[in-house]
Design a protein around this motif. Sequence first.
Motif, PDB file in Angstrom:
ATOM      1  N   GLN A  14       0.865  -1.180   0.000  1.00  0.00           N
ATOM      2  CA  GLN A  14       0.000   0.000   0.000  1.00  0.00           C
ATOM      3  C   GLN A  14       0.900   1.228   0.000  1.00  0.00           C
ATOM      4  OE1 GLN A  14      -2.859  -0.785   3.192  1.00  0.00           O
ATOM      5  NE2 GLN A  14      -4.089  -1.949   1.730  1.00  0.00           N
ATOM      6  N   GLU A  15       1.316   1.566  -1.222  1.00  0.00           N
ATOM      7  CA  GLU A  15       2.252   2.666  -1.423  1.00  0.00           C
ATOM      8  C   GLU A  15       1.632   3.699  -2.356  1.00  0.00           C
ATOM      9  OE1 GLU A  15       5.632   0.644  -3.051  1.00  0.00           O
ATOM     10  OE2 GLU A  15       6.172  -0.271  -1.129  1.00  0.00           O
ATOM     11  N   ALA A  16       2.367   4.772  -2.607  1.00  0.00           N
ATOM     12  CA  ALA A  16       1.862   5.887  -3.416  1.00  0.00           C
ATOM     13  C   ALA A  16       1.497   5.474  -4.840  1.00  0.00           C
ATOM     14  CB  ALA A  16       2.893   7.010  -3.456  1.00  0.00           C
ATOM     15  N   ARG A  17       2.240   4.532  -5.426  1.00  0.00           N
ATOM     16  CA  ARG A  17       1.977   4.148  -6.822  1.00  0.00           C
ATOM     17  C   ARG A  17       1.497   2.703  -6.994  1.00  0.00           C
ATOM     18  NH1 ARG A  17       6.375   7.235 -10.638  1.00  0.00           N
ATOM     19  NH2 ARG A  17       6.111   9.273  -9.685  1.00  0.00           N
ATOM     20  N   TRP A  19      -1.055  -0.184  -4.881  1.00  0.00           N
ATOM     21  CA  TRP A  19      -1.940  -0.422  -3.731  1.00  0.00           C
ATOM     22  C   TRP A  19      -2.661  -1.742  -3.950  1.00  0.00           C
ATOM     23  CZ3 TRP A  19      -2.305   3.473   0.058  1.00  0.00           C
ATOM     24  CH2 TRP A  19      -3.172   3.214   1.122  1.00  0.00           C
ATOM     25  N   LYS A  65      -0.698  11.980  -8.363  1.00  0.00           N
ATOM     26  CA  LYS A  65      -1.268  12.025  -7.024  1.00  0.00           C
ATOM     27  C   LYS A  65      -1.077  10.640  -6.409  1.00  0.00           C
ATOM     28  CE  LYS A  65      -5.766  12.454  -4.872  1.00  0.00           C
ATOM     29  NZ  LYS A  65      -7.200  12.536  -5.121  1.00  0.00           N
ATOM     30  N   PRO A  66      -0.690  10.540  -5.149  1.00  0.00           N
ATOM     31  CA  PRO A  66      -0.491   9.219  -4.541  1.00  0.00           C
ATOM     32  C   PRO A  66      -1.822   8.491  -4.331  1.00  0.00           C
ATOM     33  CG  PRO A  66       0.091  10.982  -2.991  1.00  0.00           C
ATOM     34  CD  PRO A  66      -0.324  11.635  -4.260  1.00  0.00           C
ATOM     35  N   LEU A  67      -1.773   7.179  -4.456  1.00  0.00           N
ATOM     36  CA  LEU A  67      -2.937   6.352  -4.145  1.00  0.00           C
ATOM     37  C   LEU A  67      -3.197   6.404  -2.651  1.00  0.00           C
ATOM     38  CD1 LEU A  67      -2.057   3.249  -6.331  1.00  0.00           C
ATOM     39  CD2 LEU A  67      -4.111   4.644  -6.572  1.00  0.00           C
ATOM     40  N   ASP A  68      -4.452   6.272  -2.269  1.00  0.00           N
ATOM     41  CA  ASP A  68      -4.802   6.166  -0.849  1.00  0.00           C
ATOM     42  C   ASP A  68      -5.993   5.219  -0.724  1.00  0.00           C
ATOM     43  OD1 ASP A  68      -7.180   7.582  -1.402  1.00  0.00           O
ATOM     44  OD2 ASP A  68      -6.311   9.487  -0.821  1.00  0.00           O
ATOM     45  N   HIS A  69      -6.401   4.973   0.502  1.00  0.00           N
ATOM     46  CA  HIS A  69      -7.467   4.017   0.793  1.00  0.00           C
ATOM     47  C   HIS A  69      -8.767   4.370   0.063  1.00  0.00           C
ATOM     48  CE1 HIS A  69      -9.608   1.010   3.122  1.00  0.00           C
ATOM     49  NE2 HIS A  69     -10.528   1.914   3.385  1.00  0.00           N
ATOM     50  N   ASN A  70      -9.205   5.616   0.148  1.00  0.00           N
ATOM     51  CA  ASN A  70     -10.463   6.030  -0.474  1.00  0.00           C
ATOM     52  C   ASN A  70     -10.407   5.940  -1.996  1.00  0.00           C
ATOM     53  OD1 ASN A  70     -11.689   6.525   1.998  1.00  0.00           O
ATOM     54  ND2 ASN A  70     -11.059   8.673   2.021  1.00  0.00           N
ATOM     55  N   ALA A  71      -9.321   6.413  -2.591  1.00  0.00           N
ATOM     56  CA  ALA A  71      -9.181   6.347  -4.050  1.00  0.00           C
ATOM     57  C   ALA A  71      -9.161   4.887  -4.504  1.00  0.00           C
ATOM     58  CB  ALA A  71      -7.904   7.060  -4.488  1.00  0.00           C
TER      59      ALA A  71
END
Length: 162
Positions: A14-17, A19, A65-71
């Motif tokens: 679960q990283e910026a690029r 997930w 933009k970095p990946l995150d849980h919601n995206a």
Amino acid sequence: MSELTPTDEDTLIQEARVWQAKGWTARVIKNDDDDGWAVAMYKDGEAEAALIGPWTMGRDKKNPKPLDHNAFNTLVKTASEFVRRHEQQLHASLNKSLMLSGEDADYKICLQIIPDEDDPIAYLSAFNADGEQMAKVKVRPDFKLNQASAMAWLQRDFARID
């Protein structure tokens, strides 16, 4: 993508690029068509991306933009829906049916195509109003099921079609 298939919850990336979760992997990639970025969604165990779409630029207008849980959750929902629609469309193209009224009874006539690169086959089946199969014959995979072809088959007492 087998190197990204997690074996248990502790190995999820679960990283910026990249997930991973819920049987999916999102990977932010350089968009080949322009200077922007794209995100590719892979279903675990699949080598090909199920869905590729544009990805938002970060604040510096250079990096993604970095990946995150919601995206990621939104991407999973979108990719799952896309795969589901594709499977429904494929099923509909390989399985057709129509209702036919004969002299003594009504029938449901079904065409099922079984795809194969080398030797696709198809079956034409007739079912009575109770759902009991009355006949099943092998037909060419390019057989056109319509009211006329179904009626002709019924009038030949569901005989084999050559």
